[in-house]
Write an enzyme that holds these catalytic residues in place. Structure first.
Site, PDB file in Angstrom:
ATOM      1  N   LEU A  11       0.933  -1.388   0.104  1.00 19.52           N
ATOM      2  CA  LEU A  11      -0.038   0.068  -0.076  1.00 19.52           C
ATOM      3  C   LEU A  11       0.916   1.153  -0.083  1.00 19.52           C
ATOM      4  O   LEU A  11       0.525   2.397  -0.736  1.00 19.52           O
ATOM      5  CB  LEU A  11      -1.146   0.031   1.004  1.00 19.52           C
ATOM      6  CG  LEU A  11      -2.183  -1.124   0.895  1.00 19.52           C
ATOM      7  CD1 LEU A  11      -3.014  -0.624   2.209  1.00 19.52           C
ATOM      8  CD2 LEU A  11      -3.178  -0.337  -0.249  1.00 19.52           C
ATOM      9  N   GLY A  12       2.123   1.266   0.517  1.00 20.71           N
ATOM     10  CA  GLY A  12       2.837   2.288   0.887  1.00 20.71           C
ATOM     11  C   GLY A  12       3.295   2.725  -0.538  1.00 20.71           C
ATOM     12  O   GLY A  12       3.346   3.921  -1.119  1.00 20.71           O
ATOM     13  N   ALA A 118      -3.784  -4.453  -2.882  1.00 21.09           N
ATOM     14  CA  ALA A 118      -2.649  -4.490  -3.576  1.00 21.09           C
ATOM     15  C   ALA A 118      -1.677  -5.480  -3.061  1.00 21.09           C
ATOM     16  O   ALA A 118      -1.690  -5.645  -1.732  1.00 21.09           O
ATOM     17  CB  ALA A 118      -1.884  -3.120  -3.442  1.00 21.09           C
ATOM     18  N   LYS A 173     -13.478  -2.098   9.043  1.00 23.66           N
ATOM     19  CA  LYS A 173     -12.231  -2.991   8.329  1.00 23.66           C
ATOM     20  C   LYS A 173     -11.462  -3.816   9.170  1.00 23.66           C
ATOM     21  O   LYS A 173     -10.898  -4.885   8.734  1.00 23.66           O
ATOM     22  CB  LYS A 173     -11.260  -1.657   8.256  1.00 23.66           C
ATOM     23  CG  LYS A 173      -9.994  -1.923   7.316  1.00 23.66           C
ATOM     24  CD  LYS A 173     -10.052  -2.476   6.101  1.00 23.66           C
ATOM     25  CE  LYS A 173      -9.167  -3.062   5.322  1.00 23.66           C
ATOM     26  NZ  LYS A 173      -7.703  -2.602   5.716  1.00 23.66           N
ATOM     27  N   ASN A 181      -8.620 -12.459   6.053  1.00 24.64           N
ATOM     28  CA  ASN A 181      -7.111 -12.352   5.871  1.00 24.64           C
ATOM     29  C   ASN A 181      -6.719 -13.936   6.468  1.00 24.64           C
ATOM     30  O   ASN A 181      -5.919 -14.742   5.532  1.00 24.64           O
ATOM     31  CB  ASN A 181      -6.375 -11.617   6.676  1.00 24.64           C
ATOM     32  CG  ASN A 181      -6.147 -10.238   5.710  1.00 24.64           C
ATOM     33  OD1 ASN A 181      -7.524  -9.772   5.143  1.00 24.64           O
ATOM     34  ND2 ASN A 181      -5.582  -9.278   6.013  1.00 24.64           N
ATOM     35  N   SER A 244      -2.868  -9.373   2.586  1.00 24.41           N
ATOM     36  CA  SER A 244      -1.534  -9.015   3.050  1.00 24.41           C
ATOM     37  C   SER A 244      -0.827 -10.023   3.928  1.00 24.41           C
ATOM     38  O   SER A 244       0.174 -10.309   4.104  1.00 24.41           O
ATOM     39  CB  SER A 244      -1.755  -7.690   3.902  1.00 24.41           C
ATOM     40  OG  SER A 244      -2.742  -7.788   4.798  1.00 24.41           O
TER      41      SER A 244
HETATM   42  O1  KPL Z   1      -6.929  -5.204   3.529  1.00 22.53           O
HETATM   43  C1  KPL Z   1      -6.619  -6.195   3.007  1.00 22.53           C
HETATM   44  C2  KPL Z   1      -5.698  -7.037   3.078  1.00 22.53           C
HETATM   45  O2  KPL Z   1      -5.262  -7.971   2.450  1.00 22.53           O
HETATM   46  O3  KPL Z   1      -4.971  -6.793   4.308  1.00 22.53           O
HETATM   47  C3  KPL Z   1      -7.940  -6.515   2.106  1.00 22.53           C
HETATM   48  C4  KPL Z   1      -8.856  -5.299   1.697  1.00 22.53           C
HETATM   49  C5  KPL Z   1      -8.740  -7.816   2.427  1.00 22.53           C
HETATM   50  C6  KPL Z   1      -7.439  -6.670   0.607  1.00 22.53           C
HETATM   51  O4  KPL Z   1      -6.562  -7.899   0.335  1.00 22.53           O
END
Ligand code: KPL
Length: 290
Positions: A11-12, A118, A173, A181, A244
């Site tokens: 993400l960064g 990502a 979230k 995950n 992630s």
């Molecule tokens: O935040 C995510 C992660 O993988 O940590 C999601 C939104 C589930 C996307 O893969």
């Protein structure tokens, strides 16, 4: 506006690239091995300048410092960033929650909560799932939205919505990550493949425990069925993404499970509640070495 990115995970890196593509001035904070950190992003075919902690402490231009890090890195990072110049605005992005956030986080930091998917594929960053993002002050009544920052970040990675009550969004979230995950690790699969597995009852159990905790701890009403529906919708939208947590396991890094399902278990126990579905999942992941 100047932007400094801390953390070159998926993400960064995605944010650095998107902001740079918008013509923003983006630097990478180098902390340990400056040369290696700068090289990583240079390989994304874009050139980024670097900045050190010492330079950041003397920064005289308005600058947004985006820390897109793992939850377990946050405490040490905040210590390192404690001498940020008054011209710097700190923006945090991490999965999960820490037990000591009340003591740890400054009221005037911003949370960027996102469901964009990502992952890093070697040197490349793959934006594998279009999501949405929310921004808000850590302390709800801290002040008015920082308009320029909101507009520029929203243009780089839309859609972005201001949330005065960002903590509620963080709980949504948290639930999404707790439901998606760990299962991607157990089944070694991409997010979308979860939709074909018979795990919705187990996910609903996790969501129910999170909902009870949110009510007791934060007086937040989160309907378990809605949390489940949101998690499934995110799994669908990010179907091709490698979560992630799965990326962490595949790369041999520690996972954030202790800040996701583990957080739910510890905080529930403190209130005399049991969160046995989250506990079981946490244990299963620990048995996998995650
Ligand atoms: O935040 C995510 C992660 O993988 O940590 C999601 C939104 C589930 C996307 O893969």
């Amino acid at each position: 506006m100047n932007w400094v990115i801390v953390g070159q995970g998926a993400l960064g890196s995605l944010l650095a690239i998107k902001l740079q593509q918008q013509g923003q001035s983006v630097s990478i904070l180098t902390r340990n091995n400056g040369a290696a950190e700068a090289r990583q992003l240079a390989q994304q075919q874009l050139q980024f300048t670097t900045i050190t902690l010492q330079q950041l402490a003397l920064q005289a231009q308005p600058t947004t410092v985006i820390a897109a890090v793992k939850a377990y890195q946050l405490e040490a990072l905040l210590e390192q960033l404690s001498a940020l110049s008054a011209h710097c605005q700190l923006l945090l992005s991490y999965n999960g929650m820490l037990d000591n956030e009340a003591q740890l986080l400054p009221a005037n930091c911003l949370h960027w909560v996102t469901t964009h998917g990502a992952y890093r594929d070697g040197e490349q960053v793959r934006h594998a799932g279009l999501g949405q993002s929310w921004l808000g002050w850590h302390q709800a009544d801290y002040g008015a939205p920082p308009q320029a920052l909101l507009t520029e970040l929203g243009a780089a990675l839309p859609p972005l919505q201001w949330k005065a009550d960002i903590q509620r969004q963080r709980w949504h979230k948290l639930a999404i990550n707790c439901l998606i995950n760990p299962f991607t690790v157990l089944h070694n699969c991409r997010n979308g493949e979860l939709l074909n597995l018979p795990i919705s009852a187990a996910m609903l159990e996790l969501a129910s425990e999170i909902s009870v905790l949110a009510r007791q701890l934060q007086q937040l009403e989160l309907a378990p069925q809605q949390l489940l529906a949101e998690a499934l919708a995110v799994a669908e939208k990010t179907a091709n993404n490698r979560s992630s947590m799965l990326s962490d396991v595949l790369a041999g890094r520690p996972t954030e499970i202790a800040y996701l399902n583990g957080f739910v278990v510890r905080q529930s126990a403190k209130l005399g509640l049991t969160a046995s579905a989250n506990q079981r999942l946490w244990q299963q992941l620990q048995q996998r070495g995650a």
